[in-house]
Every structure is written in structure tokens, then in C-alpha cells.
Design an enzyme around this catalytic site. Sequence first.
Site, PDB file in Angstrom:
ATOM      1  N   ASP B 336       0.827  -1.214   0.000  1.00 22.51           N
ATOM      2  CA  ASP B 336       0.000   0.000   0.000  1.00 22.51           C
ATOM      3  C   ASP B 336       0.861   1.263   0.000  1.00 22.51           C
ATOM      4  O   ASP B 336       0.470   2.284   0.548  1.00 22.51           O
ATOM      5  CB  ASP B 336      -0.973   0.009   1.191  1.00 22.51           C
ATOM      6  N   ASP B 338       1.281   3.465  -2.191  1.00 22.79           N
ATOM      7  CA  ASP B 338       0.728   3.833  -3.491  1.00 22.79           C
ATOM      8  C   ASP B 338       0.892   5.311  -3.798  1.00 22.79           C
ATOM      9  O   ASP B 338       1.665   6.011  -3.152  1.00 22.79           O
ATOM     10  CB  ASP B 338      -0.742   3.391  -3.585  1.00 22.79           C
TER      11      ASP B 338
END
Lengths: 187, 566
Positions: B336, B338
Site C-alpha cells: 500500500d 501507493d
Amino acid sequence: MKRYALALAALIAAGPASAQDDFNLEDAVAVCSGCHGEDGLPVDEEYPILWGQQFFYIYTQLKDYAAGRRENEIMSPIASEFSRDQMKAVAQYFADKPWPAIDAHAEEGDSQIAERGITGGQCSACHGKWQGDSRIPRLAGQQPGYLRKAMLDFKNDVRKNAPDKSSTMKQLSEETIDALARYLAAF
Amino acid sequence: MKLKFLKALLALPLVLVAGSAWAQEEVGGGTLYGDLSYVTQDMLSRAAGDGNNFLHTNGNYQQTRYYPSRQINTDNVGKLRPAWIFQTEIVDTMETTPIVVNGVMYVTTAFNHVYALDARTGAQIWHHKHDMGPITTYCCGPNNRGVAVTGDKVFMGTLDAKLVALDAKTGKQVWETEIADPELGYSETMAPTVVNDMVLIGTNGGEYGIRGFVKAFDTETGELKWTFHTTAEDSTGVWATHDATGRDMLRDIEAEKAALAEQGDPYETLGGGVWQNPAVDLETNRVYFVVGNPSPDLDGALRPGDNLYTDSLVAVDLNTGEYVCHFQYIAHDVWDLDAVSPPIITTVKDADGNDVKGVLHGGKTGHVYVHKADDCSLIRFSEAMVPQENMWTLPTADGARMLPGANGGVEWSPMAIDPTQRLSYAINLHQPMTYTVSSTPYPEGKLWLGGSFDVIPDEEQWGNVTAVDYDTGKIRWKVRTAEPMIGGVLATAGGLVFTGEGNGLFKAYDSTSGAELWRFQAGAGVNAPPSSYTVDGTQYIVVAAGGNAQLNYKRGNNIIAFALAD
């Protein structure tokens, strides 16, 4: 032929055969209240308060009990008797009730331990200020015994209908879970 | 004496009423481009040079968050004082950027309340509460990051995944349209972007197995004009083994290919939320946005392939939503880490030292990435702004430690730049975490992380404000903060950088040196991006202090506007 199609449509609309055809909301909630309390206060400390809980959360849990995604020997057979609309009616009934006050107290040191657990598990990212919203249940003022059991059930893979909670709860010690349960109950 | 007192008493309500009417007229008198609240496309297009208004969440279409007024500057910022404080009804997490149109300010709160305020006094003009549906599914807190404005309307995305248009003068709803189904995990917390009679908006839901998108709606009717899906129907990509910085991501490509043959392409539940506003390039008719993590966050076994276009910068055609180019930072992300912070369009040096149109993005990895705008390619990435350790260690069943933690680096917080100094300003988190994987099937709208990222309680956490020279990638200055940073940055032509902290401090730094020049204790977390505006010749800095749900910073409900003391 047309008549047959209409009858079929009616049958489908009526939902699964297991749904209570003679469903009566008053009777249904009377069954619930046997454990969850006539006045909103459950008869056992490990049973959750339903009065004032979030509509969509209650509905989802009933669906999960019925589908076997959440297991409980009392709740699973009860929920599997309801159609989705009946589940919604039951959920709405309890969501509309006022949340009952319970006599819960945190112990000294609980808040520090709980806050550490909350930061570590990023609990407030979903649970916010613990009041619940839609599919997120209210935790503030919930029965401490139920909160403890729910967290331990996630941790020990007993409750599986929110799989990511298991991963989070495995990171928390039982001491932290105990403190969190008291902290949230008294919040 | 008695009579005089009585007369004064009788006059009092009259004075109050007259006062309020006067305030309204004065706002009208301050209008520069037209009537009270009308916003033209020309105003929106020229916002970068508009020293009176703050018309876009990130200041202008390029998203520089560089405010051109210099009345408040390095010499006098020490005299900055609160001009007014407005308290909202909702005491909860605030991420709103105040938008200011000709002396009228629009702010939002958690659970989708919108207020219009007199920007000089903080007096309320109207208050709109969204009629929230019974089903909402959102991460990470009931946030809203503000409105977009055009014509006589104000637009907001809602937690129950609707787009609403309000009358800017009254706050009354003009139309409402459902963007996506909230039961499946779609929700809106980002501010929309308005351009050429279209409202552009992405979606949350990367934690719920959605299929992400950016959609364009007609400003007048709410009719859908186009959709760009952020997960491609063929999402496999090029089987990249290294990230944008050249580090090995330890993918088991053979296992992924076998999984792909067995499971098929995962694009329908692959996530790819778009959390923040796109940058708009009106010269080329393109929009640039970054796409968030694949679903489930930590479990790559269920989503073989590069997972295009997750963790990417993407450009699409403004008129049609058709794909133009992309660059993926992390293929098949399982941490994650991102792309969330909104991209910025500005002139940058290419590898040969020539000025080219570029796009900047501050990553959760802690790098500022510098791209060529024409083909999205990467020119350079900056030195790491936060510690990086054990990258890329794969998540394990027991939890593997890796830095940065899953919140970044740079979270959703918008950066600012000063194009005159070629510096970007980012706020960062240092929050050591373990990454745990636990494979579970798609849960139909429930949280679907595929494990968990957990803060390591015994390790120290902190944050920083970092200035990066985007022509070289070198860090110019870095200032450490007591707590991990989330919120946003504003830079001004007065040589200042403003940003707030979870402990309630709101600070001004010298944008050249990082020297702290001013601070204010707001009493609740300042975790929202500041903005600035000028009314009747007075420049204001304004910020929301409402704390943050994600990092559990103290909640509040204040909108605080600052101006120089006489």
C-alpha cells in the site's frame, strides 16, 4: 402459460422458502429481546446491545449469520429464518431505539494501553470516534464482555466475517484487548 | 439616563441586523469579475495569477498551491494573528481546503456538511447538510476535502458516493447523481475539479475491492460524460521486476503467471482508487492524476500481474477520458505504498538540462517523482525524504518490518511548489510498521486488506517538512516535526511555506531556508491544506483545525483565518 409465469414471479418475489411467511415484526423482535433485553440491556454480558446500533451493520450481521459467514449456535438458525426484507425490518427496529446507558468503568492505566492499541491497529481510521456509521458498528458504551469476546473471536479466528480484523487483532495482546474493551465500554 | 439606556437597547437589534446587511453588501462590493458568486471558466483558468480568490482545492489547474500575493511575507509573518474563527457543527476529522470566491468562503466538514462564510468576518451565510443515505463504506475517516465551484454552483462528493450540486447563493441542492454503489465500497472524500462545464471526480474504495475510475459529469445536469477505469481490462502489464527507483520487488513472476492462467485477470475487483484532484493542462487538453493501491492491499496472490494502472501516474484526454500515457511506480504493490498526493504540472529540467513541461508527484515511498508531461516518462526521483529500510521485504504471516510504513512518506497531503526557486515542499510521515499478509476471498464490499499494516508501538514516530529541488532531486532543506505529518502545504510569493501538525501547531517557514518564522497553537490537529485570499486589500491565510481520524489526532471544528496585526 402467462399465469404460470406470474405464479413463478410471485414465488420468486416471496424470497427463499425458509423466510418466515407469517412474519410479524413484533413477534420477531420479542425473540431478540429475550437475550438482547426488553429495555435494550442484554441479559448476558457477552451479548451485544442492539438498541441504537447502526442499521446497516445489524442487517449485514444478520445476512452473514444466515449465510454462515458468521457463526453462532443461537443466531445462525434465527437469522436463516428471515428474508432480506425481514432482516432489514428487524435492523431498522433496533437502529431506531435509543442507545441504553450501561454502568461501565475503565481501570487505571486502561486509556494509555488502549490508545497505544488504537494507534498500532489504526482503529480510528474506520471506527472514528466509536459512535458507528452505517456498516461500522457503534463501540462506545457497548457491553465490555461482548467487546472483549468479539476482539478475541477475531484474534482466534473464531469470528471470520471481517477477515482483516483477525489480522489486526492478532497484533494486539490480550492485556490490550481487555483494556480496550473497558475503555470503549466507558467511552 | 434610564431613557438613554432604553433607547440604546432598542437600537441594538437594529444595529445587528443592519450590520449583517452591510456585511453582505460589502462582500458584493468586493466582487472583481462579476456578480457576487459567479465563477467563469476564465477565472478558473487564470487562478494561478489570482491574488484575490482561491478557486481550486490545490490553488490552480497546475495544482502548485503557490499563492501569488506577498502582503504576508518573511519580514512581517511574525505579526500574523487570528482574524476570525468559525466553528462548525461537526467536531470531527477535517481535511477541507477553504475555497474563496469574491469574498465568500466555502468549507466542508466530516459527514458532508457545507458552509458558506463571509471571508472577512467568518459570519455564516448558509449551511447545507447532505441527506446521507443509510449505506456508506469508507476509509479512512468520514472525511471531505472540499468543494469545487463554477458558474453559480458549488459541487461536493459524498460518503454515500453521490455528487451534489448546490446553489452557491443559498446552499440549496440543485441536482444529485449517484457516482457508484456505496454497498460495494465506493465513497467520495476528494474535492471535485471543474473544467469546461464538467465536474471530474475519482473514487475511494481501494480497501474494498472496487474497480476505480475517474468520471466526468455535466455541471448543469449531472449527466455522466465519460468514465476512465483505473484498472485496465488487461491489467497484467510488462511483469516489471523492479520499481521506479530500480529496486527489486522480489516478485515471483512464474507463480503469478500460473495464478493468472487459473484465476483470470483480476481487474473487476482490483481497486485503484483516485483520492485526489487531477491536474489539468488546458494547452494539451489532458488531465493528470495518480491512481492508488490494488485490492487487496497486502495480498498479491489474488491479483497476478502488474495491476495496471494502480500505483501510477496516468494522463487521459480531457474531452473524452481516453488513455494518453501512464507511468507505474510500483507494479504489483503489496505494501500500500501507493500514489495519492495530487500531481503538479510545472516546468522542470529534463535529463539534458532543458526546460520541459513536467509533472511532479510526492510518493508514499518518500520520493518526489519528476516526469515529462508529454509521455509520462520518469526524468528523475528525489533523494528519500524519510528513512527507507528493508525495501522491498514481502509481507509475511507473522508481520515483516519495512520502512516507510504504509501511510508514507507523503500520504494524500498535497505538496506545494515555488516555481521561482524550483522547489517542491512535501510533508512526510515516519511511522515504522510491520506488513502482514492473510489471504481471504473478495468479501463483497467489506474491508479487504488481505492482512494488516500495524504500527510498531515501541518505535519512535515523527514527521518532517522537506524542500526538494525538482531540477536535481536533491533535498534543499528538511525540518523535523514531533508527529507524523498529514494535511497539506501552501507556498506563497511572500517567501513562505505554511503547514499544520497533529499536535495543533500551525507554522510558517521561510521557503528558502526552512527557518521557522511563526507558529500558532490551534487547539486541535491542523491536518488540512491551508489556502490564502485577499479581500478589501487584506491578505488572509486560512486553515481548518479538526484533527484526523486516520492518525487519531485530536478532533476539533475550527476554521481559522489569519491576517497581519495592525
